[in-house]
Enzyme design. Sequence first.
Site, PDB file in Angstrom:
ATOM      1  N   ASP A 231      -3.810  -0.009  -3.853  1.00 44.39           N
ATOM      2  CA  ASP A 231      -4.042   1.043  -2.860  1.00 44.39           C
ATOM      3  C   ASP A 231      -3.028   2.169  -3.018  1.00 44.39           C
ATOM      4  OD1 ASP A 231      -6.179  -0.401  -1.969  1.00 44.39           O
ATOM      5  OD2 ASP A 231      -5.591  -0.404   0.137  1.00 44.39           O
TER       6      ASP A 231
ATOM      7  N   HIS B  77      -2.779  -4.762   1.926  1.00 47.03           N
ATOM      8  CA  HIS B  77      -4.135  -4.593   2.459  1.00 47.03           C
ATOM      9  C   HIS B  77      -4.214  -4.327   3.959  1.00 47.03           C
ATOM     10  CE1 HIS B  77      -8.434  -4.752   2.125  1.00 47.03           C
ATOM     11  NE2 HIS B  77      -8.606  -5.969   2.615  1.00 47.03           N
TER      12      HIS B  77
ATOM     13  N   HIS C  25      -1.022   4.630  -0.543  1.00 47.85           N
ATOM     14  CA  HIS C  25      -2.022   5.517   0.075  1.00 47.85           C
ATOM     15  C   HIS C  25      -1.637   6.991   0.039  1.00 47.85           C
ATOM     16  CE1 HIS C  25      -5.140   2.816   1.219  1.00 47.85           C
ATOM     17  NE2 HIS C  25      -4.337   2.031   1.933  1.00 47.85           N
TER      18      HIS C  25
ATOM     19  N   HIS D 137      -3.789  -8.050  -3.910  1.00 46.08           N
ATOM     20  CA  HIS D 137      -3.910  -7.038  -2.863  1.00 46.08           C
ATOM     21  C   HIS D 137      -4.459  -7.628  -1.579  1.00 46.08           C
ATOM     22  CE1 HIS D 137      -4.316  -3.179  -0.959  1.00 46.08           C
ATOM     23  NE2 HIS D 137      -5.546  -3.520  -0.589  1.00 46.08           N
TER      24      HIS D 137
ATOM     25  N   ARG E 110     -14.133  -6.233   7.980  1.00 47.52           N
ATOM     26  CA  ARG E 110     -14.281  -5.471   6.740  1.00 47.52           C
ATOM     27  C   ARG E 110     -15.737  -5.248   6.351  1.00 47.52           C
ATOM     28  NH1 ARG E 110      -9.190  -3.359   5.343  1.00 47.52           N
ATOM     29  NH2 ARG E 110      -7.628  -4.958   5.693  1.00 47.52           N
TER      30      ARG E 110
ATOM     31  N   ASP F  94       0.826  -1.206   0.000  1.00 46.85           N
ATOM     32  CA  ASP F  94       0.000   0.000   0.000  1.00 46.85           C
ATOM     33  C   ASP F  94       0.866   1.263   0.000  1.00 46.85           C
ATOM     34  OD1 ASP F  94      -1.460  -2.259   1.011  1.00 46.85           O
ATOM     35  OD2 ASP F  94      -3.030  -0.907   1.688  1.00 46.85           O
TER      36      ASP F  94
ATOM     37  N   ASP G  65      -6.237   7.444  -1.729  1.00 49.08           N
ATOM     38  CA  ASP G  65      -6.973   7.570  -0.470  1.00 49.08           C
ATOM     39  C   ASP G  65      -6.030   7.662   0.726  1.00 49.08           C
ATOM     40  OD1 ASP G  65      -9.451   7.551  -1.711  1.00 49.08           O
ATOM     41  OD2 ASP G  65      -9.807   5.427  -1.371  1.00 49.08           O
ATOM     42  N   ARG G  66      -6.602   8.163   1.819  1.00 55.34           N
ATOM     43  CA  ARG G  66      -5.926   8.279   3.113  1.00 55.34           C
ATOM     44  C   ARG G  66      -4.880   9.396   3.136  1.00 55.34           C
ATOM     45  NH1 ARG G  66      -8.850   5.437   6.952  1.00 55.34           N
ATOM     46  NH2 ARG G  66      -9.064   3.247   6.411  1.00 55.34           N
TER      47      ARG G  66
ATOM     48  N   ASN H 234      -8.359  -2.575  -3.121  1.00 56.76           N
ATOM     49  CA  ASN H 234      -9.756  -2.285  -2.807  1.00 56.76           C
ATOM     50  C   ASN H 234     -10.055  -0.787  -2.851  1.00 56.76           C
ATOM     51  OD1 ASN H 234      -8.154  -2.181  -0.314  1.00 56.76           O
ATOM     52  ND2 ASN H 234     -10.087  -1.807   0.732  1.00 56.76           N
ATOM     53  N   HIS H 235      -9.041   0.064  -2.733  1.00 50.44           N
ATOM     54  CA  HIS H 235      -9.273   1.504  -2.851  1.00 50.44           C
ATOM     55  C   HIS H 235      -9.341   1.963  -4.298  1.00 50.44           C
ATOM     56  CE1 HIS H 235      -9.133   3.103   1.325  1.00 50.44           C
ATOM     57  NE2 HIS H 235      -8.635   1.900   1.535  1.00 50.44           N
TER      58      HIS H 235
END
Length: 353
Positions: free
Chosen positions: A102, A269, A62, A188, A242, A60, A105-106, A134-135
């Site tokens: 990923d 993840h 992010h 992921h 989740r 990730d 995001d974040r 998943n993002h």
Amino acid sequence: MSIEKKVFDVQHFCKRHLQIKNDQIYTKFELFSLIDLIIDEFRKEPTLAEISPPVRIVGDIHGQHDDLVRLLNCKNEGNTASIDDRKPSYAFSTKKWVFLGDYVDRGYNSLECICLVFSLKILFPKQYVLLRGNHETKVINFRYGFRHEILRRLTSKRDAQEVWERFNDAFSFMPLACLVGHKILCMHGGISPDLVSLDTIRMIQRPLIDVNHNRLAQDLLWADPENFERPNEAAFCWNKNRGLSVCFNAQAVSDACRRLNVNLIVRAHQMMPNGFKFFADRKLCTIFSAPRYMNEIDNAGAVLKVAANGKVSLIMMRKSKIQSRQQSEELTKFPGKSEYTSLAEIERFLEGN
């Protein structure tokens, strides 16, 4: 000058992003041009991508652009050619890379991160595999920051909405897993009860707008390892943390490795304090490559190196903790019933704004 007559220089665009200069100014034309080019590249790849070692596997990101640039700009020894032959060679142009998803995001600079990896894939298509996380799904990046960042940084709300939609079009074409040297399977999230063979991944059709319509695709992006009862029996259970997908135990990993004829499963993840964690007698490794996650957690980041002979080692990335804002929940969950839980609900929201 009309849009049709403009020229998009992807090499110059990439060089801009290989420097730590956050909050770059973007135009709709260059972002649309980038997305058109990357969709063409993703169309050439199967859902199960393949690459031979040596390779570096990244978890990730992010939106942490400075950390992404740091790991890509490692200098190499020797005179291997780079984007500019007058300069020393760097890892971004001479190494092979698998990113586990990923990118957005974040963090504060999702646009810089996704633009950089997309442009590198366009310039070095055989050296980069970009998996979907998943993002990189519309329901999630609607909620966790990517859409808001685009709205904030583009001057026109209408242009921003169209750019966000177009990025999600590109995400729908991304491969869902990668086979490294025929013996390391990357994704992921994790394994699935539906993962009966590698061909089941290859048969997933793209573009895949909503991964929740395909259980295997959903698990490849969302599943987590977990120690629970029945240690000698392969088992899957509902992923209550989740809100969708499954958790799987160590025996399920061992059975999957034997069934798929692989030695190791590598996934991302989950934030790991040390940047990595082995599971199931080292048959599964979780990699997380965003140190000091969300500027709140004093975690390390890691990158997994796979040598030409298949042996693995780790590159560690550390940062000191900086606490600058109220802590957020680090675990991404599927939105509950009170949230926007489907693409149809998101579309209705967008139509009303």
